[in-house]
Structures are given as structure tokens and as C-alpha cells.
Design a protein around this motif. Structure first.
Motif, mmCIF file in Angstrom:
data_model
loop_
_atom_site.group_PDB
_atom_site.id
_atom_site.type_symbol
_atom_site.label_atom_id
_atom_site.label_comp_id
_atom_site.label_asym_id
_atom_site.label_seq_id
_atom_site.Cartn_x
_atom_site.Cartn_y
_atom_site.Cartn_z
ATOM 1 N N GLY A 369 0.858 -1.191 0.000
ATOM 2 C CA GLY A 369 0.000 0.000 0.000
ATOM 3 C C GLY A 369 0.886 1.230 0.000
ATOM 4 O O GLY A 369 1.623 1.469 0.966
ATOM 5 N N LEU A 370 0.864 2.006 -1.066
ATOM 6 C CA LEU A 370 1.788 3.135 -1.180
ATOM 7 C C LEU A 370 1.700 4.099 -0.014
ATOM 8 O O LEU A 370 2.734 4.598 0.465
ATOM 9 C CB LEU A 370 1.560 3.868 -2.510
ATOM 10 C CG LEU A 370 1.939 3.099 -3.778
ATOM 11 C CD1 LEU A 370 1.667 3.950 -5.010
ATOM 12 C CD2 LEU A 370 3.412 2.694 -3.739
ATOM 13 N N PRO A 371 0.504 4.441 0.504
ATOM 14 C CA PRO A 371 0.454 5.383 1.634
ATOM 15 C C PRO A 371 1.105 4.838 2.913
ATOM 16 O O PRO A 371 1.366 5.599 3.839
ATOM 17 C CB PRO A 371 -1.056 5.595 1.843
ATOM 18 C CG PRO A 371 -1.695 5.207 0.553
ATOM 19 C CD PRO A 371 -0.839 4.108 0.008
ATOM 20 N N PRO A 437 3.091 14.507 3.936
ATOM 21 C CA PRO A 437 2.849 14.166 2.533
ATOM 22 C C PRO A 437 4.124 14.114 1.702
ATOM 23 O O PRO A 437 5.069 14.866 1.930
ATOM 24 C CB PRO A 437 1.913 15.278 2.052
ATOM 25 C CG PRO A 437 1.193 15.712 3.280
ATOM 26 C CD PRO A 437 2.203 15.588 4.391
ATOM 27 N N PHE A 438 4.122 13.230 0.729
ATOM 28 C CA PHE A 438 5.263 13.037 -0.166
ATOM 29 C C PHE A 438 5.603 14.320 -0.924
ATOM 30 O O PHE A 438 6.773 14.675 -1.083
ATOM 31 C CB PHE A 438 4.917 11.909 -1.154
ATOM 32 C CG PHE A 438 5.942 11.670 -2.221
ATOM 33 C CD1 PHE A 438 7.216 11.235 -1.898
ATOM 34 C CD2 PHE A 438 5.630 11.864 -3.559
ATOM 35 C CE1 PHE A 438 8.152 10.994 -2.883
ATOM 36 C CE2 PHE A 438 6.566 11.624 -4.554
ATOM 37 C CZ PHE A 438 7.820 11.195 -4.218
ATOM 38 N N LEU A 439 4.582 15.036 -1.388
ATOM 39 C CA LEU A 439 4.772 16.301 -2.093
ATOM 40 C C LEU A 439 4.120 17.419 -1.296
ATOM 41 O O LEU A 439 2.891 17.446 -1.171
ATOM 42 C CB LEU A 439 4.174 16.243 -3.508
ATOM 43 C CG LEU A 439 4.818 15.265 -4.491
ATOM 44 C CD1 LEU A 439 4.020 15.211 -5.782
ATOM 45 C CD2 LEU A 439 6.264 15.663 -4.783
ATOM 46 N N ASP A 440 4.925 18.306 -0.720
ATOM 47 C CA ASP A 440 4.397 19.471 -0.005
ATOM 48 C C ASP A 440 4.116 20.566 -1.021
ATOM 49 O O ASP A 440 4.866 21.537 -1.154
ATOM 50 C CB ASP A 440 5.404 19.963 1.048
ATOM 51 C CG ASP A 440 5.490 19.007 2.225
ATOM 52 O OD1 ASP A 440 4.561 18.201 2.392
ATOM 53 O OD2 ASP A 440 6.485 19.063 2.965
ATOM 54 N N PHE A 441 3.034 20.388 -1.753
ATOM 55 C CA PHE A 441 2.746 21.269 -2.873
ATOM 56 C C PHE A 441 1.245 21.497 -2.905
ATOM 57 O O PHE A 441 0.459 20.556 -2.807
ATOM 58 C CB PHE A 441 3.226 20.612 -4.171
ATOM 59 C CG PHE A 441 3.486 21.563 -5.303
ATOM 60 C CD1 PHE A 441 4.249 22.705 -5.113
ATOM 61 C CD2 PHE A 441 2.990 21.309 -6.571
ATOM 62 C CE1 PHE A 441 4.507 23.575 -6.167
ATOM 63 C CE2 PHE A 441 3.246 22.159 -7.630
ATOM 64 C CZ PHE A 441 4.008 23.301 -7.422
ATOM 65 N N GLN A 452 -3.180 8.899 -1.636
ATOM 66 C CA GLN A 452 -2.865 7.712 -2.442
ATOM 67 C C GLN A 452 -1.364 7.561 -2.665
ATOM 68 O O GLN A 452 -0.929 6.598 -3.292
ATOM 69 C CB GLN A 452 -3.557 7.811 -3.800
ATOM 70 C CG GLN A 452 -5.059 7.997 -3.724
ATOM 71 C CD GLN A 452 -5.637 8.427 -5.064
ATOM 72 O OE1 GLN A 452 -5.122 8.044 -6.123
ATOM 73 N NE2 GLN A 452 -6.685 9.227 -5.036
ATOM 74 N N LEU A 453 -0.582 8.526 -2.169
ATOM 75 C CA LEU A 453 0.852 8.562 -2.446
ATOM 76 C C LEU A 453 1.659 8.102 -1.244
ATOM 77 O O LEU A 453 1.154 8.081 -0.108
ATOM 78 C CB LEU A 453 1.261 9.990 -2.821
ATOM 79 C CG LEU A 453 0.559 10.609 -4.032
ATOM 80 C CD1 LEU A 453 0.989 12.056 -4.204
ATOM 81 C CD2 LEU A 453 0.871 9.807 -5.289
ATOM 82 N N PRO A 454 2.928 7.742 -1.461
ATOM 83 C CA PRO A 454 3.802 7.465 -0.319
ATOM 84 C C PRO A 454 3.929 8.700 0.573
ATOM 85 O O PRO A 454 3.503 9.796 0.221
ATOM 86 C CB PRO A 454 5.147 7.125 -0.981
ATOM 87 C CG PRO A 454 4.820 6.767 -2.391
ATOM 88 C CD PRO A 454 3.619 7.583 -2.749
#
Length: 503
Positions: A369-371, A437-441, A452-454
């Protein structure tokens, strides 16, 4: 009498995707490890990734090609902000020069990959996108280079009444070849990089183009040609000028980003001043070009030679900041009560994020599970052996980071060869490490898929850096070994005494 089973093909490395990241990964892999077998598995029928997929009017880069291009291949075109055709030609020339195009297997989608620790290899399940035929191969490593969004569909919100609209509705990701917008009224819904590209391009022949946005974006004019870079190329030649131009542009981009982060109000005022100079006298700049967030909380929209502002000055384009209530037969009804009449509506409303191309990951029979995973050095996942991926910068040229990741990947392979390892697996020493979160954007397409992301951690090497200088140290200068990256050999495990295995 039964015929013997066809042996399953084994490759040292499978690269998923033949776009800008996949071609780059292939170059570094064969340069540093010419003895290794590899292939690029591409679901589509052509190389180039994004630059072959998107066909909407005006599509171009929003980063300069001296940094968006590869470090190992100079960008020779006079235009540093280039259209898709030039970028695609550059990518395909790179692939042909190094024989990478011969390693691409087209119409081959990767459905699932499953890791066996006992065999120290991945089993890769594939499907032919042209025939539906299923296939299997094995690989020592999987390198995911397919980007971060779905290629088969873009994001379009549910718009009330769209079935009533008598005109045509299109999404930029699926641009129809037969669409003729000349002399027609066009509404482009959106305010990001795609919208600010489409509006001036379509305004060249349309009767009128309106950019309908819910929230403004920061829009900054940039020269399409880098005059200093072109002088350096004439004076020094392509090969000697290339690294100097890259360093100049990397430093410039980093300086702008840091200025925006440290002094957001000063940056906001400066951008507003630039916008005011570009727009007609008395134009409502704050209504249409003043976002509620700080500069670089989302990516700045670059417009080459101020083409969007020029179209507004010429009266061939305008901007409306409002919300859609419903589509009507003739256009779009807004919250303000105004109706925008249109023959064509373009929903430039973003991407659907999809990590690893939707590939199903399994490790020793357990689905990943990626998360639940944490990104290691921005290129591997906790608990997942022998899988690397390429995700570039959100605040700079994508390829700057991809190049560093590829270099680090080949150094990692060399270390494993030197010590007889066939497996490496990142594992955080503290399983309770705080994550974020993987992307702080703040971009909408990222926020819609954030769960849904790592994840990323709160310290190196579990942070996903967006700073080129830091990554040069981490990925190029520092050793590839780390206490939280564990190496092993399946052969050694298989020959180890039983009591040692159980200990």
C-alpha cells in the motif's frame, strides 16, 4: 507429448516508460553498466512520454531547456523555452544517438510486479496494449520512469448541465485532431500552465478566447530566447558552453525560488508590478492576477515573451474570475449571473495523479500500500527491495533531479556488484518516525491524490528534497551506503546454515 515451456526472459533492469525520465535512466545505466541487460517497457506506441502525448495548441515547456534537457546532451536550439515538437525531436535524437530506441518495447504496459526475496528478483506481468496479449518476464531491478499522472485520462470536475451545451467540450490531454477553433468563441476553464499556454495560442485564430478561472495564478513573462546563453554558445562552442549555461540557469532558478520563499510579500509586489506593466492601463490586476497564496506555494506560470498579456492587450483574449454554476445551451452561466457564450469549451482543469502508472506492487506475497510506505532519498520506498523511481522537481526543471537520481542509482548498482549483493531494501530505524505528505505542494492535482501517495519522513534520508544543491551532495557526492539501507545476497541466504538463518 507436451512441448517444453517457453523460458521466462530475465533482464537485469526493467525501465517502465520511454519518456524523458526513461530515456535518461537508460543512458546512465548503459554508460555506467554496459554489461547489464535492460529494456524500456512503453505502453504507448512512441517514445517521448508527455511530449508525444499532448497535442493541444501551443504546448511547450515552462522550464528552460538548458536545465530541462539532459546534462550529457546540450540543447542546441536558439529558443530556451521550446515547443513540444522541438523537445520531442531532442528526446528522440538522444535515444537514437545512444541506441536507446532499440531497447524500447512499445505497446507493453506493466500491470503488476511481484518481488521474491528467495529468488532476489521481480516477476513483471505485462499486457500488449495493441493485442491484449499477456506476458511475463523477470528482472533484478525495476526502475519506474513513467511520471506521476494518468496518461489515459485527465481531470475534469463534474459540471452541472454540460449535456445541454450545444458546442464542443474538450480536455487538453485528449485533444481531437479534427477540432477547428478558427473564428469561434472559446472558453478555457483553468488558470494553470496548460490554460496560459492554450489561451494565446488559440487566440491567434479564434474570434475570442476567454480564460475562466476560479482562482488566479501567478503569471510571469519570460524571454523565449536566452540571449546570454546563445552568446556563450557562439563564443565557446556547444560543449564548453553547456555546463556554464546550466550552472547559470540553475543558480538563477534557485535564487528566484528562495527569494519567493523568504520574502513572499516582496515577491508578490514585484510580480504584480511586472503584470501591471504588461497589461492595459486600468486593467483589474488584483482581480485576475493576484492569487490568495504566496509565490511558489504553487508553481509559477511562465509565459514566453509575455504572449498571454499580449493577447489581452490586443483584445483577442480576456480573463474572467468567477465560478461555474451550470453549462447552458450556448455557454456557461457564472455565479455573478453573467453568461459566457462559447462554441468550444476547453477544460484545462488538471491531471489525475497516478503513482507508478497504477502498477500493482507485491513483496513476498504481500501487496504494497503506497500510503504505508516512506520515500527514501526521493527514489526508493521503505520495505520495497530493488525498486527505484524518478520523480523530478516541482519548483525547478524536472530533469535536474532525475539526472541526479539516475547517477545515484548506477552508483548503487556498482556498490552492490563490488560486495556481491543482489538485494537492497530501505527500512527506517524508527518505525514510528513522524511522516508528512510526499509532495508538499498546494496544486489541486497533488492535493486530490495526497492520500494515495507514499509519505516522507522528518529527517534525511527520508525527506524528499526539492533543492538541487542539497541533492547534489546527497545523491552525487555522498556515499550510497546508509545505516537504513540494508544489503543482502539471496545466494548467501540460501547457503547459510539453518541455525544461522533462524537466529
Amino acid at each position: 507429448m507436451t512441448s517444453p515451456a517457453t523460458p521466462v526472459e530475465h533482464l537485469d533492469v526493467v525501465i517502465v516508460g520511454a519518456g524523458i525520465s526513461g530515456i535518461g535512466a537508460a543512458y546512465y545505466l548503459q554508460r555506467d553498466h554496459p554489461q547489464r541487460s535492460f529494456a524500456l517497457l512503453e505502453a504507448r506506441g512512441a517514445t517521448g512520454g508527455t511530449w508525444d502525448l499532448f497535442r493541444y495548441p501551443g504546448i511547450r515547456s515552462d522550464s528552460d531547456l538548458h536545465t530541462f534537457g539532459y546534462e550529457f546532451k546540450p540543447w542546441r536550439d536558439a529558443r530556451s523555452i521550446a515547443d513540444a515538437d522541438r523537445i520531442l525531436a531532442y528526446l528522440r535524437e538522444t535515444a537514437a544517438e545512444h541506441g536507446i530506441d532499440e531497447k524500447v518495447r512499445f505497446h507493453t504496459r506493466v500491470l503488476a510486479v511481484s518481488w521474491s526475496s528467495e529468488d532476489a528478483r521481480w516477476t513483471v506481468q505485462t499486457e500488449r496494449t495493441d493485442t491484449g496479449e499477456r506476458g511475463t518476464l523477470t528482472a533484478g531491478w525495476v526502475f519506474a520512469a513513467g511520471g506521476y499522472y494518468r496518461y489515459d485520462e485527465g481531470f475534469t470536475p463534474a459540471f452541472e448541465g454540460r449535456e445541454r451545451f450545444r458546442g464542443r467540450i474538450v480536455h487538453p490531454q485528449a485533444w481531437p485532431e479534427d477540432l477547428d477553433h478558427a473564428g469561434r468563441r472559446v472558453v478555457v476553464i483553468g488558470s494553470g500552465a496548460t490554460a496560459v499556454t492554450l489561451v494565446p495560442a488559440m487566440a491567434e485564430t479564434a474570434a475570442k478566447v476567454t480564460m475562466l478561472q476560479r482562482t488566479p495564478s501567478y503569471v510571469v513573462p519570460v524571454p523565449s530566447e536566452d540571449r546570454l546563453a546563445n552568446r556563450l554558445r557562439r563564443w565557446l562552442g556547444e560543449e564548453r558552453a553547456h555546463p556554464l549555461i546550466r550552472r547559470k540557469n540553475i543558480a538563477k532558478g534557485r535564487l528566484i525560488w528562495r527569494f519567493c520563499q523568504k520574502h513572499p510579500e516582496r515577491a508578490r509586489r514585484l510580480i504584480r508590478w511586472v503584470n501591471t506593466k504588461q497589461l492595459p492601463a486600468g486593467y483589474p490586476v488584483d482581480e485576475h492576477f493576484r492569487p490568495p497564496y504566496g509565490p511558489w506555494d504553487q508553481r509559477l506560470c511562465a509565459v514566453p515573451d509575455g504572449d498571454l498579456f499580449r493577447a489581452i492587450r490586443n483584445g483577442t483574449a480576456d480573463v474572467v474570475t468567477d465560478r461555474v454554476v451550470t453549462f447552458t445551451e450556448n455557454g456557461i452561466l457564472l455565479e455573478s449571473g453573467r453568461e459566457l457564450e462559447a462554441d468550444v469549451v476547453v477544460t484545462a482543469t488538471g491531471l489525475n495523479v497516478q503513482a507508478f502508472g497504477g502498477i500493482r506492487l507485491t513483496v513476498d506475497g504481500r501487496e504494497v500500500g503506497l500510503p504505508e510506505t516512506i520515500a527514501y532519498k526521493g527514489m526508493m520506498l521503505s520495505g520495497v527491495p530493488n525498486l527505484a523511481y524518478a520523480i523530478g522537481y516541482t519548483n525547478s526543471s524536472w530533469t535536474l533531479k532525475v539526472g541526479l537520481l539516475c547517477e545515484h542509482f548506477t552508483r548503487l548498482l556498482a556498490h552492490m556488484d563490488a560486495h556481491g549483493y543482489d538485494t537492497c531494501r530501505p527500512e527506517p530505524a524508527d518505525p514510528d518516525m513522524p511522516t508528512r505528505p510526499f509532495l508538499d505542494f498546494a496544486a489541486g492535482y497533488v492535493q486530490r491524490a495526497i492520500d494515495q501517495l507514499p509519505r516522507q519522513g522528518d529527517r534525511m534520508p527520508w525527506l524528499t528534497s526539492m533543492d538541487y544543491r542539497s541533492d547534489v551532495k546527497l545523491l552525487r557526492a555522498d556515499d550510497v551506503t546508509d545505516p537504513e539501507l540494508h544489503f543482502s545476497s539471496a545466494t548467501a541466504r540460501a547457503t547459510r546454515p539453518a541455525e544461522a538463518v533462524s537466529a
